[in-house]
Design a protein around this motif. Structure first.
Motif, PDB file in Angstrom:
ATOM      1  N   CYS A   8       0.841  -1.192   0.000  1.00 35.17           N
ATOM      2  CA  CYS A   8       0.000   0.000   0.000  1.00 35.17           C
ATOM      3  C   CYS A   8       0.881   1.249   0.000  1.00 35.17           C
ATOM      4  N   CYS A  11      -0.127   3.266   3.747  1.00 35.68           N
ATOM      5  CA  CYS A  11       0.242   2.726   5.054  1.00 35.68           C
ATOM      6  C   CYS A  11       1.370   1.699   4.970  1.00 35.68           C
ATOM      7  N   CYS A  26      -6.740  -0.951  -0.456  1.00 32.76           N
ATOM      8  CA  CYS A  26      -6.069  -1.446   0.736  1.00 32.76           C
ATOM      9  C   CYS A  26      -7.111  -1.797   1.799  1.00 32.76           C
ATOM     10  N   VAL A  28      -6.701  -2.084   4.867  1.00 32.61           N
ATOM     11  CA  VAL A  28      -6.421  -1.412   6.136  1.00 32.61           C
ATOM     12  C   VAL A  28      -6.868   0.043   6.087  1.00 32.61           C
ATOM     13  N   CYS A  29      -6.415   0.807   5.064  1.00 34.10           N
ATOM     14  CA  CYS A  29      -6.709   2.232   5.035  1.00 34.10           C
ATOM     15  C   CYS A  29      -7.602   2.649   3.883  1.00 34.10           C
ATOM     16  N   GLN A  31      -6.851   2.895   0.703  1.00 35.02           N
ATOM     17  CA  GLN A  31      -6.135   3.559  -0.382  1.00 35.02           C
ATOM     18  C   GLN A  31      -6.268   2.740  -1.667  1.00 35.02           C
TER      19      GLN A  31
HETATM   20 ZN   LIG Z   1      -3.130   1.067   3.303  1.00 36.67          ZN
END
Ligand SMILES: [Zn+2]
Length: 137
Positions: A8, A11, A26, A28-29, A31
């Motif tokens: 990513c 992050c 992504c 997680v974030c 993106q």
């Molecule tokens: Zn990310």
């Protein structure tokens, strides 16, 4: 094939590709992941292996060089052409970035063509000194 892993951009988490559908965001974030930047360097390696072909100029040059060595009276035009073909083949092989192969053929064309030309020169200039049509510039 190893699973496609990418990183990513925001992050810097490594995201592993699982299943047939590509991971576009992504987990997680959130993106958006760029399509053309997988973490592995597989694109260039795969390209150079699967689609490379032998340079026609290099092979043709090598054949002409061998012919010019065997048929010495034809050495001057054929040897010259084979050297030129070998040189242009080497240039296009370098510029093709792995798409063209045959460096060995191209080098062989240049070397054998030069040998053929040198042999022709020795025979026509030094062995037959009365034969001076070519030396009168
Ligand atoms: Zn990310």
């Amino acid at each position: 094939m190893t699973p496609q892993a990418r990183q990513c951009e925001r992050c810097h988490r490594t995201i592993e590709q699982r299943g047939p559908t590509p991971v576009r965001f992504c987990p997680v974030c959130g993106q958006a992941l760029s399509e053309s930047q997988p973490a592995g360097a597989e694109t260039s390696a795969a390209r150079s292996d699967t689609r490379s072909r032998t340079s026609v100029q290099a092979v043709l040059g090598l054949i002409l060089a061998v012919v010019s060595l065997v048929i010495q009276p034809c050495a001057f035009p054929l040897g010259l052409v084979s050297v030129l073909l070998g040189l242009t083949a080497q240039k296009s092989i370098e510029r093709s970035a792995g798409l063209l192969v045959g460096r060995g053929y191209a080098l062989g064309a240049v070397v054998l063509g030069l040998i053929s030309l040198i042999v022709w020169l020795i025979i026509n200039v030094f062995v037959r000194p009365g034969h001076h049509e070519y030396a009168s510039f």
